[in-house]
Write a protein that holds these residues in place. Structure first.
Motif, PDB file in Angstrom:
ATOM      1  N   VAL A  39       0.843  -1.203   0.000  1.00 31.79           N
ATOM      2  CA  VAL A  39       0.000   0.000   0.000  1.00 31.79           C
ATOM      3  C   VAL A  39       0.873   1.246   0.000  1.00 31.79           C
ATOM      4  CG1 VAL A  39      -1.638   1.321   1.388  1.00 31.79           C
ATOM      5  CG2 VAL A  39      -2.015  -1.094   1.007  1.00 31.79           C
ATOM      6  N   ALA A  40       1.987   1.219   0.725  1.00 27.59           N
ATOM      7  CA  ALA A  40       2.889   2.370   0.738  1.00 27.59           C
ATOM      8  C   ALA A  40       3.561   2.566  -0.623  1.00 27.59           C
ATOM      9  CB  ALA A  40       3.935   2.193   1.825  1.00 27.59           C
ATOM     10  N   LEU A  41       3.855   1.466  -1.328  1.00 27.07           N
ATOM     11  CA  LEU A  41       4.502   1.571  -2.638  1.00 27.07           C
ATOM     12  C   LEU A  41       3.558   2.034  -3.729  1.00 27.07           C
ATOM     13  CD1 LEU A  41       6.725  -1.631  -2.816  1.00 27.07           C
ATOM     14  CD2 LEU A  41       7.494   0.726  -2.774  1.00 27.07           C
ATOM     15  N   TRP A  42       2.372   1.431  -3.781  1.00 25.87           N
ATOM     16  CA  TRP A  42       1.489   1.657  -4.918  1.00 25.87           C
ATOM     17  C   TRP A  42       0.221   2.418  -4.584  1.00 25.87           C
ATOM     18  CZ3 TRP A  42       3.357  -3.696  -4.889  1.00 25.87           C
ATOM     19  CH2 TRP A  42       4.467  -3.854  -5.706  1.00 25.87           C
ATOM     20  N   GLY A  43       0.134   2.994  -3.412  1.00 28.18           N
ATOM     21  CA  GLY A  43      -0.982   3.873  -3.092  1.00 28.18           C
ATOM     22  C   GLY A  43      -2.193   3.161  -2.527  1.00 28.18           C
ATOM     23  N   PHE A  44      -3.150   3.972  -2.142  1.00 31.79           N
ATOM     24  CA  PHE A  44      -4.343   3.485  -1.470  1.00 31.79           C
ATOM     25  C   PHE A  44      -5.377   2.933  -2.433  1.00 31.79           C
ATOM     26  CE2 PHE A  44      -2.873   6.798   1.501  1.00 31.79           C
ATOM     27  CZ  PHE A  44      -2.659   5.987   2.584  1.00 31.79           C
ATOM     28  N   ASP A  45      -5.315   3.330  -3.690  1.00 29.75           N
ATOM     29  CA  ASP A  45      -6.407   3.026  -4.608  1.00 29.75           C
ATOM     30  C   ASP A  45      -6.569   1.521  -4.824  1.00 29.75           C
ATOM     31  OD1 ASP A  45      -8.533   3.732  -6.177  1.00 29.75           O
ATOM     32  OD2 ASP A  45      -7.322   3.965  -7.974  1.00 29.75           O
ATOM     33  N   LYS A  46      -5.660   0.898  -5.538  1.00 25.76           N
ATOM     34  CA  LYS A  46      -5.727  -0.551  -5.775  1.00 25.76           C
ATOM     35  C   LYS A  46      -4.313  -1.100  -5.881  1.00 25.76           C
ATOM     36  CE  LYS A  46     -10.176  -1.109  -7.994  1.00 25.76           C
ATOM     37  NZ  LYS A  46     -10.882  -1.701  -9.120  1.00 25.76           N
ATOM     38  N   PRO A  47      -3.695  -1.412  -4.758  1.00 25.75           N
ATOM     39  CA  PRO A  47      -2.327  -1.943  -4.841  1.00 25.75           C
ATOM     40  C   PRO A  47      -2.274  -3.341  -5.449  1.00 25.75           C
ATOM     41  CG  PRO A  47      -3.108  -2.017  -2.585  1.00 25.75           C
ATOM     42  CD  PRO A  47      -4.142  -1.268  -3.375  1.00 25.75           C
ATOM     43  N   GLY A  48      -3.373  -4.070  -5.406  1.00 22.66           N
ATOM     44  CA  GLY A  48      -3.399  -5.411  -5.984  1.00 22.66           C
ATOM     45  C   GLY A  48      -3.246  -5.412  -7.492  1.00 22.66           C
ATOM     46  N   VAL A  49      -3.716  -4.348  -8.160  1.00 21.47           N
ATOM     47  CA  VAL A  49      -3.599  -4.266  -9.610  1.00 21.47           C
ATOM     48  C   VAL A  49      -2.130  -4.135 -10.007  1.00 21.47           C
ATOM     49  CG1 VAL A  49      -4.154  -2.874 -11.629  1.00 21.47           C
ATOM     50  CG2 VAL A  49      -5.897  -3.315  -9.919  1.00 21.47           C
ATOM     51  N   ALA A  50      -1.417  -3.222  -9.354  1.00 19.34           N
ATOM     52  CA  ALA A  50      -0.003  -3.019  -9.681  1.00 19.34           C
ATOM     53  C   ALA A  50       0.812  -4.266  -9.361  1.00 19.34           C
ATOM     54  CB  ALA A  50       0.539  -1.820  -8.917  1.00 19.34           C
ATOM     55  N   LEU A  51       0.546  -4.881  -8.228  1.00 18.82           N
ATOM     56  CA  LEU A  51       1.281  -6.079  -7.844  1.00 18.82           C
ATOM     57  C   LEU A  51       1.007  -7.229  -8.798  1.00 18.82           C
ATOM     58  CD1 LEU A  51       3.142  -7.399  -5.750  1.00 18.82           C
ATOM     59  CD2 LEU A  51       1.094  -8.043  -4.483  1.00 18.82           C
ATOM     60  N   SER A  52      -0.230  -7.406  -9.204  1.00 20.73           N
ATOM     61  CA  SER A  52      -0.562  -8.507 -10.110  1.00 20.73           C
ATOM     62  C   SER A  52       0.049  -8.298 -11.492  1.00 20.73           C
ATOM     63  CB  SER A  52      -2.069  -8.685 -10.210  1.00 20.73           C
ATOM     64  OG  SER A  52      -2.657  -7.560 -10.816  1.00 20.73           O
ATOM     65  N   GLN A  53       0.102  -7.056 -11.973  1.00 17.93           N
ATOM     66  CA  GLN A  53       0.687  -6.792 -13.285  1.00 17.93           C
ATOM     67  C   GLN A  53       2.193  -7.002 -13.283  1.00 17.93           C
ATOM     68  OE1 GLN A  53      -0.595  -2.841 -14.183  1.00 17.93           O
ATOM     69  NE2 GLN A  53      -2.576  -3.510 -14.954  1.00 17.93           N
ATOM     70  N   LYS A  54       2.863  -6.574 -12.210  1.00 15.17           N
ATOM     71  CA  LYS A  54       4.316  -6.692 -12.168  1.00 15.17           C
ATOM     72  C   LYS A  54       4.772  -8.104 -11.843  1.00 15.17           C
ATOM     73  CE  LYS A  54       4.859  -1.910 -11.070  1.00 15.17           C
ATOM     74  NZ  LYS A  54       5.971  -1.020 -11.058  1.00 15.17           N
ATOM     75  N   ALA A  55       4.001  -8.835 -11.051  1.00 15.55           N
ATOM     76  CA  ALA A  55       4.413 -10.182 -10.646  1.00 15.55           C
ATOM     77  C   ALA A  55       3.883 -11.264 -11.576  1.00 15.55           C
ATOM     78  CB  ALA A  55       3.928 -10.461  -9.233  1.00 15.55           C
ATOM     79  N   GLY A  56       2.896 -10.951 -12.392  1.00 12.64           N
ATOM     80  CA  GLY A  56       2.345 -11.949 -13.303  1.00 12.64           C
ATOM     81  C   GLY A  56       1.401 -12.921 -12.631  1.00 12.64           C
ATOM     82  N   CYS A  57       0.730 -12.487 -11.572  1.00 15.86           N
ATOM     83  CA  CYS A  57      -0.264 -13.340 -10.915  1.00 15.86           C
ATOM     84  C   CYS A  57      -1.644 -12.707 -11.115  1.00 15.86           C
ATOM     85  CB  CYS A  57       0.058 -13.503  -9.431  1.00 15.86           C
ATOM     86  SG  CYS A  57       0.022 -11.978  -8.481  1.00 15.86           S
ATOM     87  N   THR A  58      -2.658 -13.365 -10.623  1.00 13.86           N
ATOM     88  CA  THR A  58      -4.003 -12.830 -10.785  1.00 13.86           C
ATOM     89  C   THR A  58      -4.265 -11.731  -9.750  1.00 13.86           C
ATOM     90  OG1 THR A  58      -4.970 -14.448  -9.284  1.00 13.86           O
ATOM     91  CG2 THR A  58      -4.857 -15.043 -11.621  1.00 13.86           C
ATOM     92  N   TYR A  59      -5.264 -10.916 -10.020  1.00 11.57           N
ATOM     93  CA  TYR A  59      -5.635  -9.833  -9.107  1.00 11.57           C
ATOM     94  C   TYR A  59      -6.124 -10.395  -7.777  1.00 11.57           C
ATOM     95  CZ  TYR A  59      -8.313  -5.852  -7.345  1.00 11.57           C
ATOM     96  OH  TYR A  59      -8.816  -4.855  -6.558  1.00 11.57           O
ATOM     97  N   ARG A  60      -6.853 -11.486  -7.839  1.00  8.66           N
ATOM     98  CA  ARG A  60      -7.364 -12.111  -6.612  1.00  8.66           C
ATOM     99  C   ARG A  60      -6.220 -12.644  -5.757  1.00  8.66           C
ATOM    100  NH1 ARG A  60      -9.138 -17.360  -5.118  1.00  8.66           N
ATOM    101  NH2 ARG A  60     -10.729 -17.254  -3.517  1.00  8.66           N
ATOM    102  N   GLN A  61      -5.241 -13.273  -6.389  1.00 12.72           N
ATOM    103  CA  GLN A  61      -4.101 -13.800  -5.646  1.00 12.72           C
ATOM    104  C   GLN A  61      -3.279 -12.664  -5.041  1.00 12.72           C
ATOM    105  OE1 GLN A  61      -3.594 -17.085  -5.149  1.00 12.72           O
ATOM    106  NE2 GLN A  61      -1.954 -16.555  -3.758  1.00 12.72           N
ATOM    107  N   ALA A  62      -3.120 -11.559  -5.764  1.00  9.69           N
ATOM    108  CA  ALA A  62      -2.384 -10.410  -5.237  1.00  9.69           C
ATOM    109  C   ALA A  62      -3.097  -9.838  -4.008  1.00  9.69           C
ATOM    110  CB  ALA A  62      -2.241  -9.345  -6.317  1.00  9.69           C
ATOM    111  N   ASN A  63      -4.415  -9.786  -4.036  1.00  8.74           N
ATOM    112  CA  ASN A  63      -5.157  -9.297  -2.869  1.00  8.74           C
ATOM    113  C   ASN A  63      -5.024 -10.251  -1.685  1.00  8.74           C
ATOM    114  OD1 ASN A  63      -6.049  -6.857  -3.804  1.00  8.74           O
ATOM    115  ND2 ASN A  63      -7.896  -7.699  -4.708  1.00  8.74           N
ATOM    116  N   LEU A  64      -4.950 -11.545  -1.940  1.00  5.19           N
ATOM    117  CA  LEU A  64      -4.736 -12.494  -0.844  1.00  5.19           C
ATOM    118  C   LEU A  64      -3.361 -12.303  -0.216  1.00  5.19           C
ATOM    119  CD1 LEU A  64      -6.299 -15.757  -2.321  1.00  5.19           C
ATOM    120  CD2 LEU A  64      -7.217 -14.329  -0.506  1.00  5.19           C
ATOM    121  N   TYR A  65      -2.349 -11.998  -1.035  1.00  4.08           N
ATOM    122  CA  TYR A  65      -1.021 -11.702  -0.501  1.00  4.08           C
ATOM    123  C   TYR A  65      -1.055 -10.435   0.360  1.00  4.08           C
ATOM    124  CZ  TYR A  65       0.971 -14.957  -3.966  1.00  4.08           C
ATOM    125  OH  TYR A  65       1.279 -16.050  -4.709  1.00  4.08           O
ATOM    126  N   ILE A  66      -1.735  -9.408  -0.127  1.00  4.93           N
ATOM    127  CA  ILE A  66      -1.771  -8.123   0.576  1.00  4.93           C
ATOM    128  C   ILE A  66      -2.532  -8.241   1.883  1.00  4.93           C
ATOM    129  CG2 ILE A  66      -2.706  -5.769   0.423  1.00  4.93           C
ATOM    130  CD1 ILE A  66      -1.964  -5.862  -2.567  1.00  4.93           C
TER     131      ILE A  66
END
Length: 90
Positions: A39-66
């Motif tokens: 959240v500190a890196l990619w902001g409050f809006d949707k950090p799961g979107v940025a993480l999923s795009q950069k890591a190559g995982c799904t948006y749902r999986q990125a939210n589970l990590y977060i």
């Protein structure tokens, strides 16, 4: 009643999403330390979107990590570490 009026779909309810422009209260949310860094890196809006795009995982999986429900994978950890390291200029 015409054929067009009889074939209409019922009204659709809007989806509830995590992305809202309101700043988060970390004490109220149960984010993992990894999620707070994301959240500190990619902001409050949707950090799961940025993480999923950069890591190559799904948006749902990125939210589970977060949210801390799943431990982050090696690839996701490396994406976050690459964001934290300063870039070398050529």
């Amino acid at each position: 009643m015409s054929i067009i009026e009889s074939c209409t779909l019922p009204p659709v309810r809007p989806r509830r999403t995590r992305g809202n422009p309101i700043p988060r209260n970390f004490r109220a949310e149960s984010l993992s330390p990894f999620g707070r860094v994301c959240v500190a890196l990619w902001g409050f809006d949707k950090p799961g979107v940025a993480l999923s795009q950069k890591a190559g995982c799904t948006y749902r999986q990125a939210n589970l990590y977060i949210e801390g429900k799943t431990p982050p994978s090696y690839e996701v950890l490396m994406v976050v570490l690459d964001e934290l390291r300063p870039r070398k200029r050529a």
